[in-house]
Write a protein that holds these residues in place. Structure first.
Motif, PDB file in Angstrom:
ATOM      1  N   THR A  17       0.831  -1.213   0.000  1.00 53.14           N
ATOM      2  CA  THR A  17       0.000   0.000   0.000  1.00 53.14           C
ATOM      3  C   THR A  17       0.861   1.257   0.000  1.00 53.14           C
ATOM      4  N   LEU A  18       1.911   1.239   0.817  1.00 52.04           N
ATOM      5  CA  LEU A  18       2.785   2.413   0.904  1.00 52.04           C
ATOM      6  C   LEU A  18       3.525   2.645  -0.403  1.00 52.04           C
ATOM      7  N   LEU A  19       3.997   1.587  -1.040  1.00 52.12           N
ATOM      8  CA  LEU A  19       4.714   1.733  -2.312  1.00 52.12           C
ATOM      9  C   LEU A  19       3.811   2.347  -3.380  1.00 52.12           C
ATOM     10  N   VAL A  20       2.565   1.852  -3.456  1.00 54.50           N
ATOM     11  CA  VAL A  20       1.612   2.392  -4.444  1.00 54.50           C
ATOM     12  C   VAL A  20       1.276   3.855  -4.134  1.00 54.50           C
ATOM     13  N   LEU A  21       1.011   4.143  -2.841  1.00 55.66           N
ATOM     14  CA  LEU A  21       0.647   5.506  -2.446  1.00 55.66           C
ATOM     15  C   LEU A  21       1.796   6.471  -2.664  1.00 55.66           C
ATOM     16  N   THR A  22       3.020   6.022  -2.422  1.00 53.28           N
ATOM     17  CA  THR A  22       4.195   6.880  -2.647  1.00 53.28           C
ATOM     18  C   THR A  22       4.324   7.248  -4.120  1.00 53.28           C
ATOM     19  N   GLN A  23       4.101   6.271  -4.992  1.00 60.26           N
ATOM     20  CA  GLN A  23       4.183   6.533  -6.431  1.00 60.26           C
ATOM     21  C   GLN A  23       3.111   7.525  -6.878  1.00 60.26           C
ATOM     22  N   ILE A  24       1.900   7.364  -6.339  1.00 63.02           N
ATOM     23  CA  ILE A  24       0.794   8.267  -6.720  1.00 63.02           C
ATOM     24  C   ILE A  24       1.066   9.688  -6.254  1.00 63.02           C
ATOM     25  N   LEU A  25       1.434   9.843  -4.976  1.00 68.33           N
ATOM     26  CA  LEU A  25       1.695  11.180  -4.420  1.00 68.33           C
ATOM     27  C   LEU A  25       2.891  11.840  -5.085  1.00 68.33           C
ATOM     28  N   SER A  26       3.894  11.022  -5.440  1.00 74.98           N
ATOM     29  CA  SER A  26       5.085  11.563  -6.104  1.00 74.98           C
ATOM     30  C   SER A  26       4.759  12.025  -7.517  1.00 74.98           C
ATOM     31  N   SER A  27       3.921  11.261  -8.226  1.00 75.90           N
ATOM     32  CA  SER A  27       3.537  11.647  -9.596  1.00 75.90           C
ATOM     33  C   SER A  27       2.665  12.894  -9.600  1.00 75.90           C
ATOM     34  N   LEU A  28       1.859  13.075  -8.526  1.00 77.02           N
ATOM     35  CA  LEU A  28       1.020  14.273  -8.417  1.00 77.02           C
ATOM     36  C   LEU A  28       1.790  15.455  -7.824  1.00 77.02           C
ATOM     37  N   LYS A  29       3.074  15.203  -7.494  1.00 74.62           N
ATOM     38  CA  LYS A  29       3.975  16.212  -6.926  1.00 74.62           C
ATOM     39  C   LYS A  29       3.471  16.758  -5.582  1.00 74.62           C
ATOM     40  N   LEU A  30       2.744  15.879  -4.873  1.00 77.20           N
ATOM     41  CA  LEU A  30       2.311  16.249  -3.522  1.00 77.20           C
ATOM     42  C   LEU A  30       3.420  15.996  -2.504  1.00 77.20           C
ATOM     43  N   ILE A  31       4.355  15.117  -2.866  1.00 80.20           N
ATOM     44  CA  ILE A  31       5.551  14.896  -2.042  1.00 80.20           C
ATOM     45  C   ILE A  31       6.767  14.926  -2.953  1.00 80.20           C
ATOM     46  N   LEU A  32       7.859  15.412  -2.417  1.00 76.02           N
ATOM     47  CA  LEU A  32       9.116  15.476  -3.164  1.00 76.02           C
ATOM     48  C   LEU A  32      10.141  14.587  -2.472  1.00 76.02           C
ATOM     49  N   ILE A  33      10.736  13.692  -3.231  1.00 71.06           N
ATOM     50  CA  ILE A  33      11.726  12.751  -2.685  1.00 71.06           C
ATOM     51  C   ILE A  33      13.082  13.093  -3.277  1.00 71.06           C
ATOM     52  N   ASP A  34      13.980  13.510  -2.407  1.00 68.94           N
ATOM     53  CA  ASP A  34      15.331  13.858  -2.835  1.00 68.94           C
ATOM     54  C   ASP A  34      16.182  12.585  -2.812  1.00 68.94           C
ATOM     55  N   PRO A  35      16.652  12.109  -3.958  1.00 69.08           N
ATOM     56  CA  PRO A  35      17.433  10.862  -4.006  1.00 69.08           C
ATOM     57  C   PRO A  35      18.751  10.939  -3.235  1.00 69.08           C
ATOM     58  N   ASP A  36      19.250  12.137  -2.986  1.00 72.94           N
ATOM     59  CA  ASP A  36      20.503  12.281  -2.237  1.00 72.94           C
ATOM     60  C   ASP A  36      20.298  12.068  -0.732  1.00 72.94           C
ATOM     61  N   GLU A  37      19.074  12.243  -0.273  1.00 69.33           N
ATOM     62  CA  GLU A  37      18.774  12.087   1.161  1.00 69.33           C
ATOM     63  C   GLU A  37      18.352  10.635   1.450  1.00 69.33           C
ATOM     64  N   TRP A  38      19.261   9.696   1.184  1.00 68.64           N
ATOM     65  CA  TRP A  38      18.895   8.278   1.299  1.00 68.64           C
ATOM     66  C   TRP A  38      18.597   7.852   2.737  1.00 68.64           C
ATOM     67  N   LEU A  39      19.349   8.391   3.717  1.00 67.43           N
ATOM     68  CA  LEU A  39      19.133   8.008   5.111  1.00 67.43           C
ATOM     69  C   LEU A  39      17.784   8.504   5.605  1.00 67.43           C
ATOM     70  N   THR A  40      17.494   9.786   5.339  1.00 62.48           N
ATOM     71  CA  THR A  40      16.206  10.360   5.744  1.00 62.48           C
ATOM     72  C   THR A  40      15.052   9.643   5.053  1.00 62.48           C
ATOM     73  N   ASN A  41      15.227   9.364   3.765  1.00 60.99           N
ATOM     74  CA  ASN A  41      14.179   8.664   3.015  1.00 60.99           C
ATOM     75  C   ASN A  41      13.913   7.264   3.588  1.00 60.99           C
ATOM     76  N   THR A  42      14.993   6.563   3.930  1.00 65.94           N
ATOM     77  CA  THR A  42      14.847   5.211   4.476  1.00 65.94           C
ATOM     78  C   THR A  42      14.125   5.222   5.817  1.00 65.94           C
ATOM     79  N   LEU A  43      14.541   6.148   6.691  1.00 66.28           N
ATOM     80  CA  LEU A  43      13.933   6.231   8.018  1.00 66.28           C
ATOM     81  C   LEU A  43      12.452   6.585   7.924  1.00 66.28           C
TER      82      LEU A  43
END
Length: 375
Positions: A17-43
């Motif tokens: 559910t989280l993987l699908v929701l992350t993709q949807i929110l990211s495509s709608l640009k409601l959340i921004l994921i910085d690929p350089d912030e791997w530790l923060t993203n993982t946590l």
């Protein structure tokens, strides 16, 4: 493996559910994921995975408990508000969003381990309050967002996750301590049950003996009543104690022997020698089991030449009790009853790994040697 996956399927559903929701929110640009912030993203990903998974994992439990359902609903509202505020204001690391995030985390903590959270709530809330104040300070006092990112962001966010491993360790220790206490309480309750198994068995036999004496109008009846009264006092009051002076246990055994000598109509050789070097203590009502068995299965099965030899000694490190009796092979009852099994279990509970119980049996004699180490 199948059983494991079935049991924890809620976490797999939460992950999907989280993987699908992350993709949807990211495509709608409601959340921004910085690929350089791997530790923060993982946590954050692990955090949100747990947020989504726990309600699914505890779905049946939540349905059966309305109060829990209301708490989950409240946390869901908190989650929705956090997403709305974060997307509407479009402020990176919005203090309002972070506050709701911490509230959500503490709410989940309280929801799934309420007793632990209630026990340490002052410390948990206090720690996160200090972390929030520090975050608000560095976030709001920064000259610019770039200055905040370059100097303070990593430290501020690390502080939010720093208490988690400590809380897990405290929870594990708390569970270990609870199990240890539970085991101790169980052992204590079992000891009390074992003691109650001893007393009725002895007193019923003695009352039967007293009945016989009163029917015969024997002059020994008053003496039996007096000794029985002394033994009842000892059993009721001293028997409840964890340990008693060894000398008191000797007196108890002597009274027991005298009671049986009075009732026997045949010649019985009962020898009881004891040597106590110092005032040591022992668990009450241990030796009486062995003495009672020797009289019941030995003396009462023989018409003549019955004997019981008892020796009790103590030193600064050990207590030793040995008893030997003869018996009639044809009359011996092979059933152990509650006697020896009772004694073995009590010794395991009171003197674990500090006692030796040896039993020696021949065609006509039965001997038991008990050695107890003490400090």
């Amino acid at each position: 493996m199948t059983a494991f996956l079935k049991k924890y399927s809620g976490f797999l559903i939460g992950l999907a559910t989280l993987l699908v929701l992350t993709q949807i929110l990211s495509s709608l640009k409601l959340i921004l994921i910085d690929p350089d912030e791997w530790l923060t993203n993982t946590l954050f990903f692990v955090f949100w995975w747990l947020v989504f998974s726990f309600p699914i994992y505890k779905y049946k439990y939540i349905l059966q408990h309305k109060l829990v359902a209301y708490k989950v609903l409240g946390l869901s509202v908190c989650l929705i508000l956090m997403v709305i505020i974060d997307s509407y204001f479009n402020i990176p690391d919005n203090p309002g969003t972070i506050f709701l995030l911490v509230t959500l985390w503490l709410g989940l903590f309280y929801l799934f381990i309420p007793k632990f959270f209630t026990k340490y709530q002052r410390y948990i809330i206090g720690v996160y309050a200090i972390i929030l104040l520090y975050f608000f300070y560095v976030r709001l006092s920064a000259i610019s967002f770039e200055d905040y990112v370059s100097n303070d962001k990593e430290t501020a966010f690390a502080l939010f996750f720093l208490p988690i491993p400590f809380l897990i360790l405290v929870w594990v220790y708390d569970q270990w301590k609870w199990l240890k206490t539970l085991k101790a309480d169980k052992s204590k309750a079992e000891l009390e049950l074992l003691k109650t198994q001893i007393n009725p068995h002895f007193f019923f036999n003695t009352l039967n003996n007293l009945y016989s004496l009163t029917v015969k109008h024997s002059d020994k009846a008053p003496e039996v009543i007096l000794k029985l009264s002394e033994m009842m006092r000892y059993t009721i009051y001293e028997g409840k104690k964890e340990f008693v002076p060894l000398r008191e246990e000797v007196t108890y055994l002597e009274n027991y022997i005298e009671l049986h000598k009075i009732r026997y109509q045949k010649k019985v050789n009962i020898e009881f020698s004891h040597s106590i070097e110092q005032e040591v203590k022992v668990a009450p009502l241990l030796f009486i089991i062995l003495l009672e068995n020797a009289l019941k299965h030995g003396v009462e099965s023989l018409t003549d030449s019955a004997y019981v030899k008892i020796d009790l000694s103590s030193s600064n490190r050990h207590i030793r009790f040995s008893i030997e009796n003869n018996y009639e092979p044809l009359e011996i009852n092979e059933s152990k009853g509650i006697g020896l099994e009772n004694l073995k279990r009590r010794l395991e509970l009171i003197y674990p790994k500090t006692h030796e119980l040896n039993i020696h049996k021949t065609a006509s004699t039965f001997a038991v040697d008990l050695k107890i180490s003490h400090q």
